[in-house]
Write a protein that holds these residues in place. Structure first.
Motif, PDB file in Angstrom:
ATOM      1  N   ASP A   8     -13.580  -1.125  -5.020  1.00 53.52           N
ATOM      2  CA  ASP A   8     -14.828  -0.979  -4.106  1.00 53.52           C
ATOM      3  C   ASP A   8     -15.694   0.275  -4.469  1.00 53.52           C
ATOM      4  OD1 ASP A   8     -13.939  -3.242  -2.736  1.00 53.52           O
ATOM      5  OD2 ASP A   8     -12.881  -2.045  -1.056  1.00 53.52           O
ATOM      6  N   VAL A   9     -15.108   1.299  -4.592  1.00 51.20           N
ATOM      7  CA  VAL A   9     -16.015   2.512  -5.062  1.00 51.20           C
ATOM      8  C   VAL A   9     -16.458   2.349  -6.701  1.00 51.20           C
ATOM      9  CG1 VAL A   9     -15.740   5.197  -5.601  1.00 51.20           C
ATOM     10  CG2 VAL A   9     -14.480   4.103  -3.947  1.00 51.20           C
TER      11      VAL A   9
ATOM     12  N   THR B 124      -6.047   0.654  -6.736  1.00 53.22           N
ATOM     13  CA  THR B 124      -6.114   0.124  -5.524  1.00 53.22           C
ATOM     14  C   THR B 124      -7.290  -0.758  -5.562  1.00 53.22           C
ATOM     15  OG1 THR B 124      -7.100   2.043  -4.701  1.00 53.22           O
ATOM     16  CG2 THR B 124      -4.740   1.948  -4.710  1.00 53.22           C
ATOM     17  N   GLN B 125      -7.431  -1.587  -4.646  1.00 48.54           N
ATOM     18  CA  GLN B 125      -8.631  -2.394  -4.221  1.00 48.54           C
ATOM     19  C   GLN B 125      -9.610  -1.495  -3.634  1.00 48.54           C
ATOM     20  OE1 GLN B 125      -7.658  -5.892  -1.956  1.00 48.54           O
ATOM     21  NE2 GLN B 125      -6.543  -6.990  -3.693  1.00 48.54           N
ATOM     22  N   ASP B 126      -9.114  -0.515  -3.140  1.00 47.52           N
ATOM     23  CA  ASP B 126     -10.231   0.615  -2.591  1.00 47.52           C
ATOM     24  C   ASP B 126     -11.033   1.289  -3.529  1.00 47.52           C
ATOM     25  OD1 ASP B 126      -9.258  -0.087  -0.035  1.00 47.52           O
ATOM     26  OD2 ASP B 126      -8.273   1.817   0.289  1.00 47.52           O
ATOM     27  N   GLU B 127     -10.431   1.535  -4.802  1.00 44.96           N
ATOM     28  CA  GLU B 127     -10.820   2.193  -5.933  1.00 44.96           C
ATOM     29  C   GLU B 127     -12.039   1.004  -6.616  1.00 44.96           C
ATOM     30  OE1 GLU B 127      -7.746   5.278  -7.845  1.00 44.96           O
ATOM     31  OE2 GLU B 127      -7.303   3.232  -8.183  1.00 44.96           O
TER      32      GLU B 127
ATOM     33  N   TYR C  25      -9.386  -9.337  -7.313  1.00 43.84           N
ATOM     34  CA  TYR C  25     -10.749  -8.828  -6.502  1.00 43.84           C
ATOM     35  C   TYR C  25     -11.678  -8.277  -7.463  1.00 43.84           C
ATOM     36  CZ  TYR C  25     -12.423  -5.901  -2.831  1.00 43.84           C
ATOM     37  OH  TYR C  25     -13.203  -5.288  -1.858  1.00 43.84           O
TER      38      TYR C  25
ATOM     39  N   ALA D 239       0.866  -1.248   0.029  1.00 44.17           N
ATOM     40  CA  ALA D 239      -0.060   0.004  -0.020  1.00 44.17           C
ATOM     41  C   ALA D 239       0.912   1.391   0.000  1.00 44.17           C
ATOM     42  CB  ALA D 239      -0.923   0.062   1.108  1.00 44.17           C
TER      43      ALA D 239
END
Ligand code: C6P
Length: 423
Positions: A399-400, A394-397, A316, A7
């Motif tokens: 998710d969005v 990123t994986q957070d992106e 993912y 990260a």
């Protein structure tokens, strides 16, 4: 060494890309359109700036200080690109404006002069128009014909009958290393060996592979290899055609003009050596220098690590997309055979509507036929939505992106599926 970018590293990488710091429609930008073009790191932007601020001059012509520096940097970029794809020598690296021009160079200079009526060009159903239309044009010109390698249901190439598909009349196999829609990674070495067994040449479209994985043109066993700079952190209008030296030496120039000649007489011209023979006129100097910097930037981070990072994100994204019961994802599920992009449809929402909706959420994806109309016809669809990832995602992106898809489904009132209704 941890093979995957952690990260902190991704945060550092993101700092290299000023464009990613912005908001779009009031939301943080999530850039998932990397297969169309990637964003550019500061090092590349500064290289362009440095050229124009400090040493803008033409190459291989002037003998003043600026011209000498421009020439030195331009040729250094060629060496960097040669190293990047493990070309045996920089002279076999021709600077072009991108994959399209590289393929056209081979079509005009090699194919039109070596093919005749009845000869065959073998392509695949997943080729981009850039690796399709130039061959249609060669066929119109020479009377050669196009044949295609078919697709398995999972979006991989149907290679069991390859030795039959490549015949004594096959003169060229033109295949992409990575599909820009299915994401499929094709086994180039296997196809190259089959082509060579029948005396055919192989051209590889590396537009979607070179930015994302280590590529060694010699190990791949190909004869020509084309790629674009703008998809690998480099400037637009930069790119490379690599070819085996003996083939390039035997080919006539593609364009005529300055720089590609050694001597011009009142009635004829003597052509220059490689690579200049194929670089007529003032080339894309700043762009090629920027491409060299981009190649070094990616090498510094490590192509194997970039590939691992994209594998994680893609794995993912595929898993999360499965939360939608009416999603159709195209291409292989096996992550070893798939690059970092996902083309899909959701229920009966038109991909263009989906892309427009996601844009309002700050998420940039592409929708349409992605310059692969024959593939879409083969799949029986007119368009797909496509999310394509790169080293700074990123994986957070993801998710969005998934939440934005959920909102889109609600907004467009997509019919609930049988599975969602419980039958
Ligand atoms: N694909 C996409 O959104 P140029 O335009 O010359 O840099 O690259 C052409 C090209 C060739 N082959 C493949 C496999 C490609 O994906 C592309 C470009 C972009 O998918 C723009 S259509």
């Amino acid at each position: 060494m941890n093979p995957i970018l952690d990260a902190i590293e991704v945060d550092e990488i993101r700092d290299d890309f000023p464009i990613l710091q912005q908001k779009v429609h009031g939301k943080p930008l999530i850039y998932f359109d990397n297969a169309a073009t990637s964003q550019k790191p500061r090092a590349v932007i500064e290289a362009l700036n440095d050229f124009y601020v400090h040493y803008n001059a033409n190459v291989h012509r002037g003998i003043h200080a600026l011209a000498e520096r421009a020439t030195k940097e331009y040729e250094r970029a060629r060496e960097r690109c040669a190293r990047f794809i493990n070309a045996e020598s920089p002279e076999s690296v021709i600077f072009t404006r991108g994959t399209t021009e590289s393929i056209n160079l081979v079509a005009y200079s090699w194919a039109r002069n070596n093919l005749k009526k009845g000869d065959e060009i073998l392509i695949t159903w997943m080729e981009h128009h850039s690796n399709t239309v130039p061959w249609y044009q060669v066929c119109e010109h020479t009377g050669a014909v196009i044949k295609r390698i078919g697709l398995n249901p999972d979006g991989t190439l149907k290679l069991d009958d390859l030795d039959k598909l490549i015949t004594d009349r096959t003169k060229l196999v033109a295949v992409t290393q990575v599909s820009n829609v299915l994401g499929t990674i094709n086994p180039i070495r296997l196809i190259a060996d089959a082509a060579h067994r029948k005396g055919a040449l192989i051209l590889v479209d590396g537009a979607q592979s070179v930015p994302h994985m280590a590529v060694d043109v010699q190990a791949l066993g190909c004869d020509f290899f084309a790629f674009s700079g703008h998809k690998m952190c480099g400037p637009t209008a930069s790119g490379v055609l690599w070819g085996k030296r003996n083939l390039l030496e035997a080919m006539p120039p593609f364009l005529g003009g300055g720089e590609m000649i050694r001597e011009v007489w009142p009635d004829h011209a003597v052509y220059n050596d490689l690579p200049y023979k194929f670089e007529a006129g003032t080339p894309n100097i700043a762009e090629s220098i920027g491409l060299g910097v981009a190649a070094d930037y990616l090498t510094r981070i490590g192509l194997d690590r970039i590939r691992e990072h994209e594998k994680e994100i893609t794995r993912y994204a595929l898993a999360r997309l499965e939360e939608f019961s009416d999603i159709v994802v195209y291409g292989p599920r096996d992550i070893e055979q798939r690059a970092g992009l996902v083309a899909f449809t959701v229920g009966d929402i038109h991909p263009h509507d989906l892309a427009t909706f996601l844009d309002q959420e700050g998420v940039a994806i592409r929708a349409g036929h992605h310059c692969t109309m024959p593939l879409h016809k083969k799949l029986g669809i007119t368009a797909t939505a496509r999310a394509s990832f790169y080293l700074y995602n990123t994986q957070d992106e993801v998710d969005v992106f998934i939440e934005a898809l959920r909102k889109a489904k609600k907004f467009f009132g997509a019919c609930p599926t049988g599975r969602e209704l419980g039958y």
